[in-house]
Design an enzyme around this catalytic site. Structure first.
Site, short mmCIF file in Angstrom:
data_model
loop_
_atom_site.label_atom_id
_atom_site.label_comp_id
_atom_site.label_asym_id
_atom_site.label_seq_id
_atom_site.Cartn_x
_atom_site.Cartn_y
_atom_site.Cartn_z
N GLN A 189 0.92 -1.04 0.05
CA GLN A 189 -0.01 0.04 -0.01
C GLN A 189 0.88 1.17 -0.16
OE1 GLN A 189 -3.14 1.32 0.41
NE2 GLN A 189 -2.38 3.25 1.00
N THR A 190 0.53 2.12 -0.87
CA THR A 190 1.17 3.50 -0.74
C THR A 190 0.38 4.52 -1.38
OG1 THR A 190 3.17 4.83 -1.67
CG2 THR A 190 2.35 3.03 -3.06
N ARG A 191 0.60 5.67 -0.52
CA ARG A 191 0.01 6.92 -1.06
C ARG A 191 1.06 8.05 -1.11
NH1 ARG A 191 -0.90 7.94 4.43
NH2 ARG A 191 -0.50 10.16 5.02
N HIS A 195 10.47 5.46 -1.85
CA HIS A 195 11.90 5.87 -1.53
C HIS A 195 12.71 4.32 -1.15
CE1 HIS A 195 10.68 5.07 2.65
NE2 HIS A 195 9.83 5.96 2.70
N HIS A 198 11.21 1.77 1.13
CA HIS A 198 10.09 1.05 0.51
C HIS A 198 10.82 -0.19 -0.35
CE1 HIS A 198 7.51 4.79 0.94
NE2 HIS A 198 7.33 4.01 2.04
N GLY A 283 3.57 -0.54 6.94
CA GLY A 283 4.89 0.21 7.18
C GLY A 283 4.81 1.25 8.40
N ARG A 284 5.98 1.99 8.79
CA ARG A 284 5.98 2.94 9.80
C ARG A 284 4.82 3.91 9.69
NH1 ARG A 284 6.90 7.87 9.99
NH2 ARG A 284 7.34 8.03 7.91
N ASP A 285 4.05 4.28 10.78
CA ASP A 285 2.95 4.99 10.88
C ASP A 285 1.93 4.76 9.82
OD1 ASP A 285 1.41 7.09 12.03
OD2 ASP A 285 2.62 8.66 10.84
N HIS A 286 1.79 3.46 9.60
CA HIS A 286 0.74 3.31 8.36
C HIS A 286 -0.40 4.12 8.49
CE1 HIS A 286 -0.34 0.33 5.15
NE2 HIS A 286 -1.40 0.82 5.51
#
Length: 292
Positions: A189-191, A195, A198, A283-286
């Site tokens: 998942q990405t918005r 980087h 990732h 991920g971190r702070d998803h």
């Protein structure tokens, strides 16, 4: 064999061509509900089974169970409510069926089986862990209607979808994974642009699965997020230069962001299960925002 959809069945609320003509004619005489961008995304995901097992917008029993216990009334895990909020005046005009529109396009008819209200501040506190209206998810909740309409939908048309070369519904991705021979698939998942951390996460995950689904969110986000068309160029560059051709798939994810932190991480995982993913990267702070 693909992983079983959430709830056991991949829902499809799209109608046949013959039924579509009948529903379009009927819609002309029905109360009109103009959908927000977020509601359009929710409806489209319900239509194709991305939100299985939902067949429409949630009723009161499911709503209260989800807000309080993160489960549908039947016990199926579900992290936050998917509701159709309208203003009281409009709600009062609707009996039986309503037509759901996006501008001049009819999207669906809904059999209104339930209508109810609930305290928005209480929902915000439980779902977002804050009632601060500076939080984008809380602000969207407070700005929405006070009455929730609920019931199954019959979808006659779909909204305009960006990035047509990367549009794959759950059934299509499942078929693609089967054709590739992938038994295990990790969803990413990405918005944001990708980087190096990732890239590292994806490559680590790919050591234990057959393939990776890069699944960027292209629904509504807050105004200062990186535009989706810019992000898509980043993802394509990643695929062209940094991953093997036969191990990664890029497809867009039509959901809107809620910025609901841990609850939204669960939502992102469960919906990717419907797309055929067996694993998911958190991920971190998803799905976090600011200091919330």
């Amino acid at each position: 064999m693909s992983i079983e959809p959430h709830g056991g069945e991949l829902i499809d609320r799209r109608v046949t061509a013959n039924e579509r003509d009948e529903l379009v004619a009927e819609a002309a005489g029905l109360p009109r509900v103009e959908l927000s961008d977020r509601q359009i995304s929710d409806l489209d995901m319900i239509a194709v089974g991305a939100m299985s097992p939902l067949t429409g917008f949630m009723g009161e029993e499911d709503y209260r169970s989800v807000v309080d216990d993160m489960r549908l009334a039947n016990g199926t895990p579900w992290p936050f409510p998917i509701t159709l909020r309208v203003d009281r005046e409009l709600a009062g005009t609707i009996q039986g069926r309503a037509a759901l529109w996006a501008g001049d396009k009819l999207l669906a008819l809904m059999d209104v089986a339930d209508r109810f209200s609930a305290d928005k501040r209480a929902q915000a506190t439980k779902v977002y862990r804050t009632d601060d209206e500076a939080h984008p998810g809380v602000a969207a909740l407070y700005a929405s209607g006070d009455v929730m309409l609920a019931g199954p939908v019959k979808v006659v048309d779909r909204p305009e979808r960006p990035f047509p070369n990367h549009q794959n519904d759950p059934a299509e991705l499942r078929a693609k994974f089967d054709a590739l021979g992938w038994k295990t698939i990790v969803g990413f998942q990405t918005r944001n642009p990708v980087h190096r951390a990732h890239e590292y996460l994806l490559k680590c995950a790919m050591e234990i699965v057959d393939g990776a689904l890069i699944h960027p969110l292209v629904g509504e986000t807050k105004s200062d997020d990186i535009p989706a068309d810019v992000r898509m160029q980043c993802y394509q560059t990643l695929l062209d230069n940094y991953f093997p051709d036969n191990r990664v798939c890029l497809s867009v994810y039509p959901a809107a962001m809620r910025y609901a932190g841990p609850r939204e991480a669960i939502f992102h995982a469960l919906t990717r299960k419907n797309y055929g993913c067996t694993h998911f990267i958190v991920g971190r702070d998803h799905a976090g925002v600011g200091d919330y």
